[in-house]
Write a protein that holds these residues in place. Structure first.
Motif, PDB file in Angstrom:
ATOM      1  N   THR A 184      80.669  53.444  54.579  1.00 58.08           N
ATOM      2  CA  THR A 184      79.300  53.093  54.190  1.00 58.08           C
ATOM      3  C   THR A 184      78.878  51.747  54.768  1.00 58.08           C
ATOM      4  O   THR A 184      77.951  51.107  54.264  1.00 58.08           O
ATOM      5  N   ALA A 185      79.522  51.314  55.833  1.00 57.12           N
ATOM      6  CA  ALA A 185      79.204  50.010  56.424  1.00 57.12           C
ATOM      7  C   ALA A 185      77.759  49.925  56.895  1.00 57.12           C
ATOM      8  O   ALA A 185      77.161  48.835  56.889  1.00 57.12           O
ATOM      9  N   SER A 186      77.166  51.061  57.292  1.00 58.63           N
ATOM     10  CA  SER A 186      75.778  51.022  57.765  1.00 58.63           C
ATOM     11  C   SER A 186      74.820  50.611  56.662  1.00 58.63           C
ATOM     12  O   SER A 186      73.715  50.126  56.943  1.00 58.63           O
ATOM     13  N   ARG A 187      75.215  50.808  55.426  1.00 57.11           N
ATOM     14  CA  ARG A 187      74.358  50.420  54.291  1.00 57.11           C
ATOM     15  C   ARG A 187      74.554  48.961  53.895  1.00 57.11           C
ATOM     16  O   ARG A 187      73.804  48.446  53.080  1.00 57.11           O
ATOM     17  N   TRP A 188      75.560  48.330  54.457  1.00 54.92           N
ATOM     18  CA  TRP A 188      75.883  46.948  54.102  1.00 54.92           C
ATOM     19  C   TRP A 188      76.022  46.120  55.382  1.00 54.92           C
ATOM     20  O   TRP A 188      77.143  45.854  55.837  1.00 54.92           O
ATOM     21  N   PRO A 189      74.904  45.700  55.983  1.00 55.72           N
ATOM     22  CA  PRO A 189      74.957  44.933  57.234  1.00 55.72           C
ATOM     23  C   PRO A 189      75.405  43.490  56.960  1.00 55.72           C
ATOM     24  O   PRO A 189      74.600  42.553  56.978  1.00 55.72           O
ATOM     25  N   ILE A 270      70.881  44.222  43.779  1.00 55.34           N
ATOM     26  CA  ILE A 270      70.371  45.275  44.656  1.00 55.34           C
ATOM     27  C   ILE A 270      71.125  46.569  44.395  1.00 55.34           C
ATOM     28  O   ILE A 270      72.316  46.559  44.047  1.00 55.34           O
ATOM     29  N   GLY A 271      70.433  47.705  44.548  1.00 52.52           N
ATOM     30  CA  GLY A 271      71.096  48.988  44.386  1.00 52.52           C
ATOM     31  C   GLY A 271      70.321  50.100  45.057  1.00 52.52           C
ATOM     32  O   GLY A 271      69.102  50.024  45.224  1.00 52.52           O
ATOM     33  N   HIS A 272      71.057  51.156  45.427  1.00 51.38           N
ATOM     34  CA  HIS A 272      70.478  52.333  46.080  1.00 51.38           C
ATOM     35  C   HIS A 272      70.697  53.560  45.208  1.00 51.38           C
ATOM     36  O   HIS A 272      71.756  53.725  44.606  1.00 51.38           O
ATOM     37  N   SER A 273      69.664  54.430  45.116  1.00 52.93           N
ATOM     38  CA  SER A 273      69.759  55.697  44.411  1.00 52.93           C
ATOM     39  C   SER A 273      70.095  55.445  42.939  1.00 52.93           C
ATOM     40  O   SER A 273      69.397  54.678  42.281  1.00 52.93           O
ATOM     41  N   ARG A 274      71.145  56.066  42.385  1.00 54.25           N
ATOM     42  CA  ARG A 274      71.483  55.833  40.982  1.00 54.25           C
ATOM     43  C   ARG A 274      71.816  54.368  40.737  1.00 54.25           C
ATOM     44  O   ARG A 274      71.624  53.855  39.633  1.00 54.25           O
ATOM     45  N   LEU A 275      72.297  53.688  41.775  1.00 51.97           N
ATOM     46  CA  LEU A 275      72.594  52.269  41.626  1.00 51.97           C
ATOM     47  C   LEU A 275      71.336  51.420  41.774  1.00 51.97           C
ATOM     48  O   LEU A 275      71.329  50.251  41.391  1.00 51.97           O
ATOM     49  N   ALA A 359      61.505  56.270  50.754  1.00 53.67           N
ATOM     50  CA  ALA A 359      61.717  56.862  52.079  1.00 53.67           C
ATOM     51  C   ALA A 359      60.845  58.102  52.212  1.00 53.67           C
ATOM     52  O   ALA A 359      60.718  58.892  51.273  1.00 53.67           O
ATOM     53  N   SER A 360      60.257  58.278  53.390  1.00 49.34           N
ATOM     54  CA  SER A 360      59.263  59.333  53.587  1.00 49.34           C
ATOM     55  C   SER A 360      59.830  60.733  53.405  1.00 49.34           C
ATOM     56  O   SER A 360      59.118  61.654  52.980  1.00 49.34           O
ATOM     57  N   LYS A 418      65.224  59.275  55.661  1.00 49.79           N
ATOM     58  CA  LYS A 418      65.827  59.963  54.538  1.00 49.79           C
ATOM     59  C   LYS A 418      66.314  59.006  53.458  1.00 49.79           C
ATOM     60  O   LYS A 418      66.167  57.791  53.556  1.00 49.79           O
ATOM     61  N   HIS A 419      66.913  59.591  52.432  1.00 48.57           N
ATOM     62  CA  HIS A 419      67.507  58.887  51.297  1.00 48.57           C
ATOM     63  C   HIS A 419      68.708  58.088  51.787  1.00 48.57           C
ATOM     64  O   HIS A 419      69.800  58.635  51.976  1.00 48.57           O
ATOM     65  N   ASP A 420      68.509  56.798  52.016  1.00 51.50           N
ATOM     66  CA  ASP A 420      69.554  55.989  52.623  1.00 51.50           C
ATOM     67  C   ASP A 420      69.157  54.521  52.512  1.00 51.50           C
ATOM     68  O   ASP A 420      68.062  54.192  52.037  1.00 51.50           O
ATOM     69  N   VAL A 421      70.033  53.643  52.955  1.00 50.12           N
ATOM     70  CA  VAL A 421      69.719  52.212  53.109  1.00 50.12           C
ATOM     71  C   VAL A 421      69.920  51.875  54.569  1.00 50.12           C
ATOM     72  O   VAL A 421      70.994  52.127  55.128  1.00 50.12           O
ATOM     73  N   THR A 422      68.902  51.309  55.197  1.00 53.80           N
ATOM     74  CA  THR A 422      68.944  51.042  56.631  1.00 53.80           C
ATOM     75  C   THR A 422      68.728  49.560  56.913  1.00 53.80           C
ATOM     76  O   THR A 422      68.366  48.778  56.033  1.00 53.80           O
ATOM     77  N   ASP A 423      68.909  49.192  58.176  1.00 58.08           N
ATOM     78  CA  ASP A 423      68.640  47.810  58.578  1.00 58.08           C
ATOM     79  C   ASP A 423      67.182  47.437  58.306  1.00 58.08           C
ATOM     80  O   ASP A 423      66.891  46.294  57.936  1.00 58.08           O
ATOM     81  N   TYR A 424      66.260  48.402  58.496  1.00 56.42           N
ATOM     82  CA  TYR A 424      64.852  48.101  58.216  1.00 56.42           C
ATOM     83  C   TYR A 424      64.678  47.686  56.765  1.00 56.42           C
ATOM     84  O   TYR A 424      63.963  46.713  56.458  1.00 56.42           O
ATOM     85  N   ASP A 425      65.302  48.423  55.850  1.00 62.54           N
ATOM     86  CA  ASP A 425      65.207  48.064  54.432  1.00 62.54           C
ATOM     87  C   ASP A 425      65.732  46.651  54.207  1.00 62.54           C
ATOM     88  O   ASP A 425      65.071  45.822  53.567  1.00 62.54           O
TER      89      ASP A 425
END
Length: 438
Positions: A184-189, A270-275, A359-360, A418-425
């Motif tokens: 999950t490193a892509s979600r944690w830059p 900070i948290g994503h989805s249920r988090l 997310a769209s 999609k449902h995710d955390v990205t660098d843009y976020d």
């Protein structure tokens, strides 16, 4: 309420449906989500600035002494559940290492929920930039696949706890394996965060409460559950409240360990989805968090429950009966009977900055409902002396995709994807933190 008792059976059921219907939807039960705005039921949002006895709230003093405590009590008893009082903690530094070619120091710390030798613990991993003149602001968040999933460095201990069965061979049964490193490193830059002058602290959420329903016998529910024995059974804490409780204890640890180099007056949760649901409740219930970020949190998070579009209260309570308190099931497909809605949760964070992101392609989480909740919290922020979402009034309609609203104290964006955390976020969250925490 009948509960699943076999984590293995629960996991199999979840993944059978996920593989059929996509990553953001839980196990099948004949539920057909509505995505048609014209079919949303008529509803009226409860006013965050009108007390339970019908009196208007017209001053900051009234908000802080009357309405805010009232709303906190309602969310505890009807949505997330009542948690124990903060327990004493102790901690042990497990490792400390210079990483990223000298850019930062990474520490691993075991945080114990209590002073007893057999107290349950969670493993917190922190990164702090080395080139700093003093303590730095930081982001604190829970992760889904262990600290070893955030960073592939083999020096990070593989978490030995229970995991949901992962895709791409990242688990053996319910145990993490070497393939899960960096998953999950892509979600944690991490390097981006450090380069911007911030620290990062993260914890595997399963250390606090494993994410399956066994009647609240595992995790800190089992260890601390006796402390809420005097609370009505239907209003005792669910897993989201437990995860939020863990985040507050992590902040306790950061406050007590100055060598970690975190400015604990400037910690963003900070948290994503249920988090993301968890970060909102943590920020609402613990005012020490200086900023709150909700990423794609949906039903029970930032999205208005009364819209009943995408994932509904009935759906989420059926698939994940352990997340919320049992009282919340009274509002299954009956959302308007609930005395609160999620704009009031966001309002409980006021006047501290909050950022809500959608997310769209994540219609399950109702992006429009997340935007509307943020906008409906705006009057409370303005009452407390801030500009809310910026300008003279909150925007009348959602922004276009990838056009952030960030002029005020309430931020919002709809990201393409999609449902995710990205660098843009993360870029938006860091920009928000620059304005309010630096």
């Amino acid at each position: 309420m009948q509960r699943f008792t076999s984590p293995r059976l629960w996991t199999v059921c979840c993944w059978m449906f996920i593989l059929t219907c996509g990553p953001s939807i839980g196990p099948a039960s004949g539920f057909e989500p509505n995505y048609d705005e014209s079919k949303i039921p008529d509803y009226t949002l409860p006013d965050p600035l009108v007390s339970q006895d019908g009196a208007p709230i017209t001053s900051a003093e009234q908000w802080n002494t009357v309405r805010r405590p009232e709303l906190l009590d309602l969310f505890e008893k009807h949505v997330y559940g009542v948690s124990p009082k903060p327990c004493p903690i102790r901690h042990e530094v497990v490792s400390r290492k210079t990483v990223f070619n000298g850019l930062a120091t990474r520490s691993e710390i075991d945080v114990f929920f209590g002073l007893a030798d057999d107290a349950p613990s969670m493993r917190m991993m922190t990164y702090v930039p080395n080139e700093r003149s003093g303590p730095v602001p930081a982001f604190l968040g829970l992760n889904f696949q262990g600290n070893h999933g955030v960073d592939a460095d083999p020096a990070i201990e593989l978490n030995p706890g229970w995991f949901r069965e992962g895709r791409n061979g990242t688990t053996d049964g319910n145990k993490a394996n070497e393939k899960s490193r960096g998953a999950t490193a892509s979600r944690w830059p991490v390097k981006m965060i450090l380069d911007r002058g911030y620290g990062l602290a993260t914890i595997y959420y399963g250390d606090i409460d494993p994410d399956f329903d066994d009647g609240f016998k595992n995790g800190i529910h089992g260890a601390l559950g006796g402390q809420v024995a005097d609370v009505a059974p239907e209003s005792r804490w669910g897993s989201i409240a437990a995860w939020a409780y863990g985040l507050s204890r992590a902040l306790d640890c950061l406050e007590s360990e100055s060598e970690l180099g975190v400015d604990t007056s400037k910690v963003a949760v900070i948290g994503h989805s249920r988090l993301g649901k968890t970060s909102l409740w943590a920020g609402a219930s613990d005012p020490r968090f200086a900023m709150v970020v909700s990423n794609n949190s949906g039903c029970g998070g930032a999205a208005l429950s009364r819209r009943a579009i995408g994932e509904t209260v009935g759906r989420i309570n059926t698939v994940f009966p352990h997340w919320f308190c049992d009282q919340f099931t009274e509002y299954n497909e009956n959302e308007s009977a609930c005395p609160v809605d999620q704009h009031q949760l966001i309002a409980l964070i006021a006047p501290r900055p909050v950022y809500v992101a959608s997310a769209s392609e994540d219609q399950w989480a109702d992006p429009k409902g997340e935007f509307l909740a943020a906008a409906a919290a705006d009057p409370v922020y303005r009452l407390l002396g801030t500009r809310g979402m910026g300008g003279d009034a909150p925007p009348a309609k959602m922004p276009a995709a990838d056009r952030a609203i960030n002029r005020g104290v309430i931020g919002y964006h709809l990201r393409t994807g999609k449902h995710d955390v990205t660098d843009y976020d993360w870029q938006q969250y860091l920009d928000m933190a620059d304005r309010h925490l630096q």
